[in-house]
Structures are given as C-alpha cells and as structure tokens.
Design an enzyme around this catalytic site. Structure first.
Site, short mmCIF file in Angstrom:
data_model
loop_
_atom_site.label_atom_id
_atom_site.label_comp_id
_atom_site.label_asym_id
_atom_site.label_seq_id
_atom_site.Cartn_x
_atom_site.Cartn_y
_atom_site.Cartn_z
N LYS A 1 0.81 -1.25 -0.15
CA LYS A 1 0.01 0.18 -0.07
C LYS A 1 0.90 1.45 0.10
O LYS A 1 0.57 2.24 -0.61
CB LYS A 1 -0.90 -0.13 1.19
CG LYS A 1 -2.12 -1.17 0.96
CD LYS A 1 -3.09 -1.06 1.78
CE LYS A 1 -4.33 -2.18 1.62
NZ LYS A 1 -3.73 -3.32 1.54
C1 PLP Z 1 -4.35 -4.49 1.10
C2 PLP Z 1 -3.46 -5.79 1.00
C3 PLP Z 1 -3.92 -6.80 0.03
C4 PLP Z 1 -5.29 -6.74 -0.81
O1 PLP Z 1 -5.05 -5.76 -2.05
P1 PLP Z 1 -6.39 -5.21 -2.51
O2 PLP Z 1 -5.94 -4.08 -3.22
O3 PLP Z 1 -7.38 -4.87 -1.44
O4 PLP Z 1 -7.00 -6.30 -3.48
C5 PLP Z 1 -3.17 -8.00 -0.29
N1 PLP Z 1 -1.97 -8.09 0.78
C6 PLP Z 1 -1.82 -7.26 1.53
C7 PLP Z 1 -0.46 -7.34 2.52
C8 PLP Z 1 -2.15 -5.91 1.60
O5 PLP Z 1 -2.02 -5.22 2.66
#
Ligand code: PLP
Length: 477
Positions: free
Chosen positions: A113
């Site tokens: 993120k």
């Molecule tokens: C947020 C997250 C996901 C999922 O991603 P999306 O964009 O919601 O599909 C997968 N792995 C980790 C470690 C995350 O923080």
C-alpha cells in the site's frame, strides 16, 4: 483526460477534482473516459527509464491539470531508493525458471500500500497548497491501511490524520509502527472496541454532512483513483524487468508475462487490468483469494455474492479478509461494455437488498478476453507454500504473498514468466511464519526495536460525540 462515474454520470471531471473526493455523486467510482493505448515504440522508450521516470510517463497520460514539471518533481520525490530500499523500487526476486516475486513491500510500512499511498501524500500536499485548503483525513484501520496512510501523510502541510484502531487488538509490531509516530499532524485514537466499532464511528461522522463540511473531513480509502493509478506503474516495471536480458532464459523468448495478485478489495489487480487495457502484454491476471473467496467465486461462476460479517473469516492473511470488494465495480463496468445504467442496477441499492448478482452467459464469456483467471488458498496452503518456498529457494514470504504464489503455481504456462506480487514482508506476520518454518522472520534493520519506542495515542470509548470533539479540538490548533 476526463473522469466519469461507473454508474452513468458523464459529467466530465479533471484529475485534481476527483483527487480529494471519494465516491462520485451518483454513488459510483471514477474511471477515465478511456484507457490511453501504449504502442511498441512507447514501450521500448519506457524500458530504459527509472521507476520515477516511468511513473511520470504513465501518470502524464491520465493527469493534464498538473503542470508536467510539477508532476515530474512529485514522482521524483516519491520513488526514491531512500524510501523504497533499492534503485529498482520494485525489484524481481527469482524463485525458479519462469517464476519470480515482484517486491512491492519495501516501503516504510512493509506492505504494497506504500507504493500508492506515498504518492498520494505528495499529491495531497501539492493540491491542497494550490487551493489554499486543508484536509482532515478520518479513517479506521485494523493494521495495514492506517499505517500506510500515516507514513504517507506525516509532516505534510495542510493535512491531518485521525486514525481509529481497535484498542489492544493490533499486533505489537503494527501498534508500534503507528503509535511511535511523533508528528504533530498524526492522531492515533485507540477505540475500546473492535474494528467494526471504529468503522461505524467513521461512517457516523461522515454521514453528518454539516460536520464533514465544516471540518473538511476526507478519506484515503482504496477506491481513490489516484491510488489505483499509482499501482499501474509497477505492472509496467515488472514487465520490463521480466523481459530484459537478465531474466530471459534461452528457452523462453517471452513477449508476454502473467501476474499473480493476492486480492482483497480488488484495488491491486484492477491496476493490472488497467495496464492490460493500455496494451501492456499481459497473458493472465491470476486473482488469488484466501478463504474469503467472494472474487474467486465470481471469476469461476459469474455470481458475485457479498458475504455477511458473520460469514467473513478471520484468516492468517488478514488484509484479504473482505466480504465485498470495493473496487470490483470498476472491472464490472468495463466487462459490461461500460454500460453505466446496468452497472448501477447491479451495484446500487439492489446489491444490499439482493446480496449479489449473476452476469449473463454472454457477459461471463467475455472475462477470458480480459485475461482473468482465479483460485483460492487456505491456511494449510499458506503454511505449505511458505515452508516449501523457504526450503526450495531460501526465500521467506509473507502469508498474503503465499496465497498469490499458491494460486500462481496452478496457472503456470511454459514460456510465459509468472510474476507473483509480494504484497507484504514476512516480519509483519511473524506468528504464521514461525508456525510454517519454525523460524522468526527478521524485520528490516531500520525497524528493529521499534516496539520499545515511546508511543503517542489517545484511548477513547466507542463514542461518536467524543471522537467529534477530539477532531474539533485538534483542528482548531
Ligand atoms: C491490502 C492488501 C492486499 C489486498 O489488496 P487489494 O488491493 O485490496 O486487493 C493484499 N495483501 C496485503 C499485504 C495488503 O495489505
């Protein structure tokens, strides 16, 4: 480039208009009017660029209301080795012939993120200064999103963050990450309740339109188009690395690659969909879920069935524990030939009432043309995949990445490199790594001992009025 809503509102808006907004006024999500096409000449020109340079090129196709020199400066300031640990920013780690990880989690909070949130922090600061405005970001977190937002917004002018988290329920590492921030514009509120209580408070505050307007309350959730756009860049970066000499084997002369994506809210893989629509040679987008398999079910059957809270499992890949996928509407809009009225009929009030929908046979048949395949992974799969990868390749992976890798293995094709997106580092999920391997994952050097730093947070009962008062007091300052 102009932006329209997935629910039919065609009022054209510019990038900086939608940057600070959430949903479109008709309740839909914003998408560009079209996906600019990237031809082979452009691809070969982009191949040699730095990550920041590539980000500037991709973003420029979608942003025409920020002067190019400013956008360039923002990209250069965001994607640095100092913040992301390597000059490649998202380097590939080979596991074996034709299979590698693409590292997206070397940013400050050790999860992918950061890739988008770090850019968002700089874009927000820029746009707010340009307008002479301020923004108070209110959010609820059970871990990853909150810390990514705080590390992106810390010290940024014009922005304050009020982040609610369930008191005593995050891992010690996650608490330390958030609560050790001493920046004056970051406010951690530990709510005596569970995550749902935090989310309910955010909703209650946001529904008070008078308060929201007066205190300029905003969010940074995953439906923000700028976040999705920032993620498009690493699909290009992964493709260029996988098809460069270093990763090309003599056997394959790949011009296409596949990506496997651990998915929850469909934000990450939706960026892959956008990259593919732009013409990036992607064979398959392999969608991986954990036990919360709403999306896997859709891609196998054409039925999208939202889960109730009680039906949502708490798993060892918690960032994928979702009951409905907030970005999914964007893909469905494209699948339905961008029919806003039909998208509105499926995702509007009917979705809450009916609890889901099924697309027609003809619509379902179109999914293959978009490159999507899917699969799911369980706790036992995660343990086996983490252990196997450690034994075979000496690489330690986190639980979410393990879900992606498990599903990727079922979709390997000779001659097509498979890139599994590494969405978090194992240090964030130490308990499961220990269960799988008997070993403790090492946190990066910079974060060792973070649990012992002084913490700054305020404990509060789950009370909307108290949270509002807290925001009021700290806005005036
Ligand atoms: C947020 C997250 C996901 C999922 O991603 P999306 O964009 O919601 O599909 C997968 N792995 C980790 C470690 C995350 O923080």
């Amino acid at each position: 480039m102009k932006y329209i809503s997935t629910r039919g509102d065609q009022t054209p808006r510019g990038f900086s208009d939608i940057l600070l907004e959430g949903l479109a006024p008709d309740g839909g999500l914003y998408l560009p009017t079209h996906y600019p096409k990237v031809d082979e000449t452009t691809l070969s020109r982009w191949r040699g660029l730095s990550y920041a340079g590539l980000a500037f090129e991709v973003l420029s196709l979608y942003i025409d209301d920020i002067p190019a020199a400013d956008l360039k400066r923002l990209c250069d300031a965001t994607y640095t080795e100092a913040v992301f640990g390597t000059p490649q920013i998202t380097p590939l780690k080979p596991l074996r012939e034709g299979l590698c990880l693409q590292a997206l989690s070397n940013g400050p909070t050790l999860a992918f993120k950061d890739m988008a949130m770090q850019l968002l922090g700089n874009l927000f600061e820029y746009e707010l200064a340009r307008r002479g405005e301020e923004l108070n970001i209110l959010g609820a977190t059970s871990g990853d999103t909150g810390s990514a937002a705080e590390y992106a917004m810390r010290g940024k002018r014009g922005v304050r963050v009020f982040m609610l988290s369930p008191h005593g329920r995050m891992s010690p590492f996650q608490q330390a990450q958030m609560f050790s921030l001493q920046d004056a514009n970051i406010h951690n509120i530990a709510v005596e309740g569970v995550f749902d209580d935090c989310q309910d408070i955010v909703k209650a505050v946001s529904n008070d339109l008078g308060f929201k307007r007066q205190h300029r309350i905003g969010t940074v959730n995953s439906i923000n188009w700028a976040r999705l756009l920032a993620q498009v860049v690493y699909y290009f970066a992964g493709y260029f690395q996988a098809t460069s000499g270093r990763f090309q084997s003599t056997k394959s002369n790949a011009d296409k690659v596949s990506f496997a994506v651990p998915s929850g809210n469909f934000g990450n893989i939706c960026a892959g969909h956008v990259a593919r629509c732009m013409g990036l040679p992607i064979e398959h987008l392999v969608l991986a879920t954990n036990e919360n398999d709403v999306l896997d079910e859709f891609f196998r059957t054409g039925t999208y069935r939202v889960r109730a809270t009680a039906e949502t499992h708490e798993t060892s890949s918690p960032s994928m524990d979702i009951s409905k996928a907030s970005n999914f509407e964007r893909f469905v809009f494209d699948l339905l030939g961008r029919d806003g009225a039909r998208t509105a009929a499926l995702f509007g009030p009917a979705l809450a009432k009916e609890g889901g929908f099924t697309v027609t046979h003809e619509e379902f048949a179109r999914i293959a043309g978009f490159g999507f395949v899917s699969g799911k992974s369980t706790h036992a799969d995660r343990l086996a995949t983490i252990r196997g990868t450690w034994q075979d390749s000496g690489v330690m992976i986190d639980t979410h990445t393990a879900d992606g890798l498990k599903v990727a293995l079922a979709h390997l094709r000779p001659g097509v490199p498979m890139l599994v997106l590494e969405t978090a580092l194992p240090a964030k999920f130490a308990a499961t790594i220990r269960e799988a391997t008997g070993l403790d994952p090492e946190p990066p050097a910079a974060l060792r001992g973070i649990e012992n730093l002084p913490k700054r947070f305020t404990v509060m009962p789950p009370d909307v009025a108290q949270v509002k008062r807290f925001i009021q007091q700290h806005c005036a300052a």
